[in-house]
Scaffold this motif. Structure first.
Motif, mmCIF file in Angstrom:
data_model
loop_
_atom_site.group_PDB
_atom_site.id
_atom_site.type_symbol
_atom_site.label_atom_id
_atom_site.label_comp_id
_atom_site.label_asym_id
_atom_site.label_seq_id
_atom_site.Cartn_x
_atom_site.Cartn_y
_atom_site.Cartn_z
ATOM 1 N N TYR A 5 0.978 3.963 -12.186
ATOM 2 C CA TYR A 5 0.028 3.414 -11.245
ATOM 3 C C TYR A 5 -1.365 3.450 -11.827
ATOM 4 O O TYR A 5 -1.851 4.472 -12.281
ATOM 5 C CB TYR A 5 0.100 4.170 -9.925
ATOM 6 N N VAL A 12 -2.422 -5.595 -10.666
ATOM 7 C CA VAL A 12 -2.874 -5.148 -9.341
ATOM 8 C C VAL A 12 -1.897 -5.563 -8.255
ATOM 9 O O VAL A 12 -1.561 -4.770 -7.363
ATOM 10 C CB VAL A 12 -4.282 -5.705 -9.046
ATOM 11 N N ASN A 13 -1.407 -6.791 -8.301
ATOM 12 C CA ASN A 13 -0.480 -7.249 -7.266
ATOM 13 C C ASN A 13 0.797 -6.415 -7.257
ATOM 14 O O ASN A 13 1.315 -6.060 -6.192
ATOM 15 C CB ASN A 13 -0.135 -8.726 -7.469
ATOM 16 N N GLN A 15 1.125 -3.336 -8.328
ATOM 17 C CA GLN A 15 0.785 -2.006 -7.819
ATOM 18 C C GLN A 15 0.748 -2.001 -6.295
ATOM 19 O O GLN A 15 1.301 -1.102 -5.649
ATOM 20 C CB GLN A 15 -0.576 -1.565 -8.354
ATOM 21 N N GLN A 16 0.093 -3.006 -5.723
ATOM 22 C CA GLN A 16 -0.034 -3.072 -4.266
ATOM 23 C C GLN A 16 1.328 -3.223 -3.609
ATOM 24 O O GLN A 16 1.626 -2.579 -2.596
ATOM 25 C CB GLN A 16 -0.952 -4.228 -3.877
ATOM 26 N N ARG A 19 3.296 0.096 -3.970
ATOM 27 C CA ARG A 19 2.790 1.105 -3.042
ATOM 28 C C ARG A 19 3.204 0.798 -1.606
ATOM 29 O O ARG A 19 3.525 1.708 -0.831
ATOM 30 C CB ARG A 19 1.267 1.200 -3.151
ATOM 31 N N MET A 20 3.213 -0.479 -1.244
ATOM 32 C CA MET A 20 3.642 -0.846 0.108
ATOM 33 C C MET A 20 5.091 -0.419 0.337
ATOM 34 O O MET A 20 5.434 0.141 1.384
ATOM 35 C CB MET A 20 3.511 -2.356 0.332
ATOM 36 N N GLN A 191 -4.348 -10.512 0.950
ATOM 37 C CA GLN A 191 -5.239 -9.754 0.066
ATOM 38 C C GLN A 191 -6.603 -10.433 -0.066
ATOM 39 O O GLN A 191 -7.635 -9.756 -0.137
ATOM 40 C CB GLN A 191 -4.593 -9.611 -1.325
ATOM 41 N N TYR A 229 0.491 -4.582 8.433
ATOM 42 C CA TYR A 229 0.064 -4.642 7.037
ATOM 43 C C TYR A 229 -1.405 -5.066 6.941
ATOM 44 O O TYR A 229 -2.185 -4.482 6.181
ATOM 45 C CB TYR A 229 0.947 -5.618 6.265
ATOM 46 N N LYS A 233 -4.555 -2.780 5.581
ATOM 47 C CA LYS A 233 -5.414 -3.264 4.503
ATOM 48 C C LYS A 233 -6.883 -3.176 4.924
ATOM 49 O O LYS A 233 -7.749 -2.724 4.157
ATOM 50 C CB LYS A 233 -5.044 -4.708 4.165
ATOM 51 N N GLU A 236 -8.002 0.518 4.977
ATOM 52 C CA GLU A 236 -8.138 1.056 3.616
ATOM 53 C C GLU A 236 -9.457 0.584 3.003
ATOM 54 O O GLU A 236 -10.147 1.353 2.313
ATOM 55 C CB GLU A 236 -6.960 0.619 2.748
#
Length: 297
Positions: A5, A12-13, A15-16, A19-20, A191, A229, A233, A236
């Motif tokens: 990570y 980035v996508n 990773q997101q 994580r989700m 996003q 979701y 977002k 966060e």
């Protein structure tokens, strides 16, 4: 040990998305043990409705996972995913001694290992972590204490996390499985535009689905509803802005798409356990006056 990570190995996508999945993961252990297999240890071409971990300690034998065949060696840790045709057998010589467990790992209605692409085995040489984690799992799995089920889940989550972290630094890496192009467009749109007044109808149109069906498909794929979701977002991002800027709460609300300050404060506290002002003080220590105490939750 390094993890994937935040490294160049995952964009980035990815990773997101990863994580989700992990934030919504539910696990259940159905069996676990440490033993030497019998000479009749053998089953061919069966498809389990649970995942299996095998950590080989000594001995020899044979595994087949899908179309891939293996002769596992001591120190190798194997994942045998749910829903994949498998075979195993004792061959000759010293029988396997192994740590093992059967478990489910679901995000919504999906198996974790359908949603994440991982290697089927990793080498644990010079890593004592897996053995320690298996021992922790076995200790709690045999425990009749009231909190035993929670401790088993905790140990299982640690095992999965260790496997994923080690997977991430292998040549195969760790990646989310392919998501349908329409759903990927929906995630990318959220996003980019989470600060707008996004509607289910708008997102469903991107996915080429009817709104009610879209909600079910989204939750089945990601383990959370589209609105949950989006709200997560936004919150966060509010956390980040509170900790890293001096923006007024009204300005933060405008930036994250929750302009009603009262509603933002209530939702933020329900999400974090802190009011926005307390969160800023707690996580922006440079803003504290000398000798000031951080607020408690």
């Amino acid at each position: 040990m390094s993890t994937a990570y935040g490294t160049e190995s995952m964009n980035v996508n990815n990773q997101q998305l990863t994580r989700m999945y992990l934030e919504n993961l539910e696990v259940h252990v159905t069996a676990a043990g440490y033993n030497q297999v019998w000479t009749d240890w053998r089953e061919l071409d069966y498809t389990p409705d649970y995942n299996k971990f095998y950590l080989i300690c000594e001995g020899e034998g044979w595994l087949k996972i899908g179309d891939a065949e293996f002769s596992p060696q001591p120190g190798e840790w194997f994942l045998m995913p749910q829903g994949v045709k498998q075979s195993f057998s004792y061959t000759s010589g010293l029988r396997y001694t192994k740590y093992w467990c059967h478990f489910t790992a679901r995000i919504g209605e999906r198996n974790l290992f359908d949603l994440l692409q991982t290697p089927l085995w990793i080498d644990t040489e010079q890593d004592s972590g897996p053995i320690e984690l298996f021992r922790e799992l076995l200790k709690h799995h045999k425990d009749s204490a009231l909190t035993g089920p929670l401790l088993v889940k905790s140990a299982m989550l640690k095992l999965i996390a260790h496997y994923l972290e080690r997977s991430a630094v292998t040549p195969q890496g760790l990646r989310p499985a392919a998501v349908s192009e329409p759903l990927q467009q929906v995630i990318s749109h959220i996003q980019r535009c989470y600060h707008r007044n996004l509607t289910i109808e708008e997102l469903a149109e991107l996915a080429h689905l009817q709104p009610n069906y879209f909600i079910r498909v989204f939750k089945r794929q990601f383990g959370t509803s589209p609105i949950q979701y989006i709200n997560k977002k936004r919150l966060e991002e509010a956390k980040l802005l509170l900790a890293t800027t001096n923006l007024l709460l009204s300005e933060i609300g405008d930036r994250v798409g929750i302009p009603d300050i009262s509603y933002l404060s209530r939702t933020f506290k329900a999400f974090t356990g802190f009011s926005p002002s307390a969160y800023r003080l707690a996580f922006s220590p440079e803003q504290l006056p000398v000798n000031a105490k951080k607020p408690q939750q």
